[in-house]
Scaffold this motif. Sequence first.
Motif, PDB file in Angstrom:
ATOM      1  N   MET A 296     -22.229 -20.425 -23.999  1.00  0.00           N
ATOM      2  CA  MET A 296     -23.481 -20.982 -23.638  1.00  0.00           C
ATOM      3  C   MET A 296     -23.913 -22.458 -24.602  1.00  0.00           C
ATOM      4  N   ARG A 297     -24.387 -23.440 -23.856  1.00  0.00           N
ATOM      5  CA  ARG A 297     -24.870 -24.508 -24.708  1.00  0.00           C
ATOM      6  C   ARG A 297     -25.802 -24.147 -25.657  1.00  0.00           C
ATOM      7  N   ASP A 298     -26.180 -24.626 -26.794  1.00  0.00           N
ATOM      8  CA  ASP A 298     -26.955 -23.808 -27.690  1.00  0.00           C
ATOM      9  C   ASP A 298     -28.116 -24.992 -27.927  1.00  0.00           C
ATOM     10  N   ALA A 299     -29.308 -24.705 -28.672  1.00  0.00           N
ATOM     11  CA  ALA A 299     -30.361 -25.377 -28.666  1.00  0.00           C
ATOM     12  C   ALA A 299     -30.020 -26.850 -29.508  1.00  0.00           C
ATOM     13  N   LEU A 300     -28.919 -26.929 -29.971  1.00  0.00           N
ATOM     14  CA  LEU A 300     -28.499 -28.143 -30.608  1.00  0.00           C
ATOM     15  C   LEU A 300     -27.198 -29.006 -29.835  1.00  0.00           C
ATOM     16  N   GLY A 301     -27.094 -28.405 -28.650  1.00  0.00           N
ATOM     17  CA  GLY A 301     -26.235 -29.263 -27.852  1.00  0.00           C
ATOM     18  C   GLY A 301     -24.755 -28.660 -27.948  1.00  0.00           C
ATOM     19  N   ALA A 302     -24.458 -27.788 -28.725  1.00  0.00           N
ATOM     20  CA  ALA A 302     -23.176 -27.292 -29.027  1.00  0.00           C
ATOM     21  C   ALA A 302     -22.880 -26.371 -27.918  1.00  0.00           C
ATOM     22  N   VAL A 303     -21.416 -26.336 -27.522  1.00  0.00           N
ATOM     23  CA  VAL A 303     -20.989 -25.660 -26.240  1.00  0.00           C
ATOM     24  C   VAL A 303     -20.021 -24.656 -26.725  1.00  0.00           C
ATOM     25  N   GLN A 304     -19.637 -23.504 -26.197  1.00  0.00           N
ATOM     26  CA  GLN A 304     -18.515 -22.422 -26.342  1.00  0.00           C
ATOM     27  C   GLN A 304     -17.371 -22.756 -25.814  1.00  0.00           C
ATOM     28  N   SER A 305     -17.429 -23.170 -24.478  1.00  0.00           N
ATOM     29  CA  SER A 305     -16.098 -23.439 -23.772  1.00  0.00           C
ATOM     30  C   SER A 305     -16.007 -24.520 -22.986  1.00  0.00           C
ATOM     31  N   VAL A 306     -14.768 -25.332 -22.779  1.00  0.00           N
ATOM     32  CA  VAL A 306     -14.608 -26.443 -22.065  1.00  0.00           C
ATOM     33  C   VAL A 306     -13.394 -26.389 -21.369  1.00  0.00           C
ATOM     34  N   LEU A 307     -13.432 -26.950 -20.103  1.00  0.00           N
ATOM     35  CA  LEU A 307     -12.508 -27.200 -19.085  1.00  0.00           C
ATOM     36  C   LEU A 307     -11.953 -28.759 -19.043  1.00  0.00           C
ATOM     37  N   VAL A 308     -11.097 -29.191 -19.274  1.00  0.00           N
ATOM     38  CA  VAL A 308     -10.901 -30.693 -19.188  1.00  0.00           C
ATOM     39  C   VAL A 308      -9.955 -30.916 -17.901  1.00  0.00           C
ATOM     40  N   LEU A 309     -10.262 -31.710 -17.133  1.00  0.00           N
ATOM     41  CA  LEU A 309      -9.458 -32.155 -15.867  1.00  0.00           C
ATOM     42  C   LEU A 309      -8.752 -33.579 -16.496  1.00  0.00           C
ATOM     43  N   GLY A 310      -7.469 -33.461 -16.266  1.00  0.00           N
ATOM     44  CA  GLY A 310      -6.887 -34.420 -17.144  1.00  0.00           C
ATOM     45  C   GLY A 310      -6.650 -34.392 -18.562  1.00  0.00           C
ATOM     46  N   GLY A 311      -6.267 -33.255 -19.012  1.00  0.00           N
ATOM     47  CA  GLY A 311      -6.099 -32.744 -20.350  1.00  0.00           C
ATOM     48  C   GLY A 311      -5.266 -33.394 -21.233  1.00  0.00           C
ATOM     49  N   ASN A 312      -4.607 -34.481 -20.573  1.00  0.00           N
ATOM     50  CA  ASN A 312      -3.800 -35.112 -21.866  1.00  0.00           C
ATOM     51  C   ASN A 312      -4.525 -36.661 -21.969  1.00  0.00           C
ATOM     52  N   SER A 313      -5.830 -36.786 -21.467  1.00  0.00           N
ATOM     53  CA  SER A 313      -6.535 -38.001 -21.843  1.00  0.00           C
ATOM     54  C   SER A 313      -6.821 -38.021 -23.296  1.00  0.00           C
ATOM     55  N   ASP A 314      -6.554 -39.244 -24.016  1.00  0.00           N
ATOM     56  CA  ASP A 314      -6.570 -39.344 -25.402  1.00  0.00           C
ATOM     57  C   ASP A 314      -8.205 -39.302 -25.777  1.00  0.00           C
ATOM     58  N   ILE A 315      -9.039 -39.579 -24.721  1.00  0.00           N
ATOM     59  CA  ILE A 315     -10.413 -39.915 -25.000  1.00  0.00           C
ATOM     60  C   ILE A 315     -10.969 -38.314 -24.770  1.00  0.00           C
ATOM     61  N   ALA A 316     -10.357 -37.694 -23.752  1.00  0.00           N
ATOM     62  CA  ALA A 316     -11.009 -36.157 -23.780  1.00  0.00           C
ATOM     63  C   ALA A 316     -10.515 -35.512 -24.927  1.00  0.00           C
ATOM     64  N   LEU A 317      -9.474 -35.549 -25.283  1.00  0.00           N
ATOM     65  CA  LEU A 317      -8.728 -34.826 -26.308  1.00  0.00           C
ATOM     66  C   LEU A 317      -9.511 -35.029 -27.815  1.00  0.00           C
ATOM     67  N   ALA A 318      -9.832 -36.390 -27.974  1.00  0.00           N
ATOM     68  CA  ALA A 318     -10.816 -36.676 -29.156  1.00  0.00           C
ATOM     69  C   ALA A 318     -11.999 -36.021 -28.970  1.00  0.00           C
ATOM     70  N   ILE A 319     -12.594 -36.004 -27.878  1.00  0.00           N
ATOM     71  CA  ILE A 319     -14.073 -34.998 -27.714  1.00  0.00           C
ATOM     72  C   ILE A 319     -13.817 -33.686 -27.838  1.00  0.00           C
ATOM     73  N   VAL A 320     -12.507 -33.281 -27.559  1.00  0.00           N
ATOM     74  CA  VAL A 320     -12.448 -31.734 -27.544  1.00  0.00           C
ATOM     75  C   VAL A 320     -12.169 -31.370 -29.009  1.00  0.00           C
ATOM     76  N   ASP A 321     -11.528 -32.071 -29.885  1.00  0.00           N
ATOM     77  CA  ASP A 321     -11.200 -32.116 -31.399  1.00  0.00           C
ATOM     78  C   ASP A 321     -12.460 -32.025 -32.078  1.00  0.00           C
ATOM     79  N   ARG A 322     -13.662 -32.699 -31.650  1.00  0.00           N
ATOM     80  CA  ARG A 322     -14.888 -32.638 -32.270  1.00  0.00           C
ATOM     81  C   ARG A 322     -15.534 -31.378 -31.980  1.00  0.00           C
ATOM     82  N   LEU A 323     -15.387 -31.267 -30.604  1.00  0.00           N
ATOM     83  CA  LEU A 323     -16.154 -29.703 -30.141  1.00  0.00           C
ATOM     84  C   LEU A 323     -15.623 -28.784 -30.738  1.00  0.00           C
ATOM     85  N   VAL A 324     -14.346 -28.422 -31.064  1.00  0.00           N
ATOM     86  CA  VAL A 324     -13.781 -27.330 -31.561  1.00  0.00           C
ATOM     87  C   VAL A 324     -14.329 -27.145 -33.306  1.00  0.00           C
ATOM     88  N   GLU A 325     -14.563 -28.237 -33.926  1.00  0.00           N
ATOM     89  CA  GLU A 325     -14.989 -28.234 -35.152  1.00  0.00           C
ATOM     90  C   GLU A 325     -16.599 -27.599 -35.199  1.00  0.00           C
TER      91      GLU A 325
END
Lengths: 252, 476
Positions: free
Chosen positions: A1-30
């Motif tokens: 679930m997304r929380d009150a401060l906008g953090a998410v717990q699970s992500v699906l990336v379509l085009g999962g080798n995209s540099d931009i998407a992976l940089a976003i994912v790197d921040r989300l897993v932090e």
Amino acid sequence: MRDALGAVQSVLVLGGNSDIALAIVDRLVEGRTRKVVLAVRRPESAQSTIDRLTAAGVAAEAIAFDALRTEEHSRILGDAFAKAGDFDLVISAFGMLADQDALDADPLYAVTVINANFTGAVTSGLIAADLLRKQGHGTLMMITSIAAVRGRADNFLYGATKAGQDLFSQGLGDSLVGSGVRVVVVRPGFVHTKMTEGLKPAPFATTVDKIADDVIAGFSKGRETIFAPSILRYVFALLIHAPRIIWRRLGG
Amino acid sequence: MSPGSPSTALPSTPPEPSAELARTRATELFGWGRTAPTGADLRRPTSAIELRRALPDANPRGLLARGLGRSYGDAAQNSGGRVIETIDVASFTVHEAIEGADHVLVTADAGASIDRLLHSLVPQGLFVPVTPGTRYVTVGGAIAADIHGKNHHRKGSWCDHVESLRLQLADGSVVDIGPNSDPELYWATAGGMGLTGVILDATFRCPRIGSSRLLVDTDRAPDLDTVVELMATGDADYDYSVAWIDLMATGASMGRSVLTRGRFATAEEVGASSSADPFDYRAGVIASAPPFVPGGLLNKLTVRAFNELWFRKSPKLRRDELQTIPTFFHPLDMVGGWNRIYGPGGFLQWQFVIPFGTEATLRRIIEELSAAGCTSFLAVLKAFGPSNESPLSFPAPGWTLALDIPTGVSGLATLLDRLDDMVVEAGGRIYLAKDSRVRAELVPQMYPRLDEWRAIRERVDPQRRINSDLARRLSL
């Protein structure tokens, strides 16, 4: 679930080798993200990313997905949701640049670009939106382009496909009001990535990291349209009105 | 969407038949903090029979009962599933007085609010066993969150006063449970966040009061040490006690507070100053927040100024002041929809409890909050009494602090994550009814009996037909 401060717990990336998407994912897993599924054409190509995420304590997996094979989108996304449970965020990040030489040689080459960037984004977008609507929450993040805002002589086909995807995403988002689902449109400017290698950088060219930082900032705040770098919002608020003769000179 | 369907058959129309859609009222719901809305099929039954029919035909994402939506986060949301608002099924009965007893039994539907109860009980010389800072909570919510109030140090939480309750289980059956009848399921339902079943009604003990006024003592404490000392040494003499603490004060005045403590006055004590009925009770909303408030209205400057003003207007020391029930217990209820003043970004509440003896941690947390300049209105500090048998009930002996923070404060996520760690290290926990952002992995540490509770949930609802966004987010 997304929380009150906008953090998410699970992500699906379509085009999962995209540099931009992976940089976003790197921040989300932090933050709170502990489940990542990368949908890519060849799952083995994402293995190093999967290994890196797994080492960081994330349940990560790559699945096969081809933007051009629209007839498979429903099954692939349905299976991904059924297997993983809810996705709080679906990032649609696939796409290709139009090679001007190839287009000059064969106008039908445009069909491939249109199908990859537009048709594929529409079919997978509709299917993802429907799955998100059924779970009653989640965000579909559509990565379009600043090129969607105005056509340019050197990439008008790419820009046209992205413009189609952008407009589609806006309307899809409005159609989902009240369902708990959000559609976020991300318009990156010129970014130094493997997709743009060898191209002449446009003004305000930037790095993947800067893009990802701005996307995360806008996403956490609940923005519906995110320009990255964020200054492009203001630059293009003006440029959209520039007469074409001026735009042509600026565009080079 | 069948696998391998041709691209022309993409879902341009919703898959459900239109008749089903017409019956379904898809609505976005959020908590009191107005963050993280999710969509649900919302039903608002008007009879007990209708309410009991809502469960059996819910979709695979299950069902959740919702009262007045005062939980700050996602506790009363069930994304993609069904949510039943219970507030239209709200009758209650005051039982006959028992000779010599200091209380009277009341049986109330889960949807009955403390507001409605008080309007009937107070003129009869009765009060609710426990009231939180708002009277707009339902009996069902009071049980689900095992709510506490200013009298926790003497009287415990809501579920310490329940004789029995009726619970509709996931299979549709209704059971009668209480501390003496299936106590395991009763205590799992107490503080169980509505996840053991749908609470239909409950019978609880309501104490007699001598009047509708309170005799209140006020002490203004210039810093944290003073207020902690005052509470530690003096709370035992009062039925009700709470301190409002200014978290924006720094330096020598860090933790400065206004401590108000009291008890209900007798009719004679009221008689001296009022010719009116000693059980006169009037509680209303005197103003409403505007429907739209721009973000940023509450900034460091305005909140600091407000807190300063409020601290200065409080008396340094006052004894035996007569106050009404709304003034003493529910001051915020005088402004309708006050949660809107935080603007479109919404806000969250962070409430923790840490054991007595860890005052050093309390000080460090308040230091961090002061240093961060969190735009927090007056926060609430209280010393809890003993906890009860519920595995998920929040109160435990120690210090509890509750504060509201707008979500837009920069660096808030990492600050609160750090503070959560300090709470866990001290052996404390955060309150699930207030939570909207804690890390799921900390919950088993905060609630060491979580597995015990999970086993009971597994027993009564193996298929998770009762579910909530809170349960999903925290993997309860």
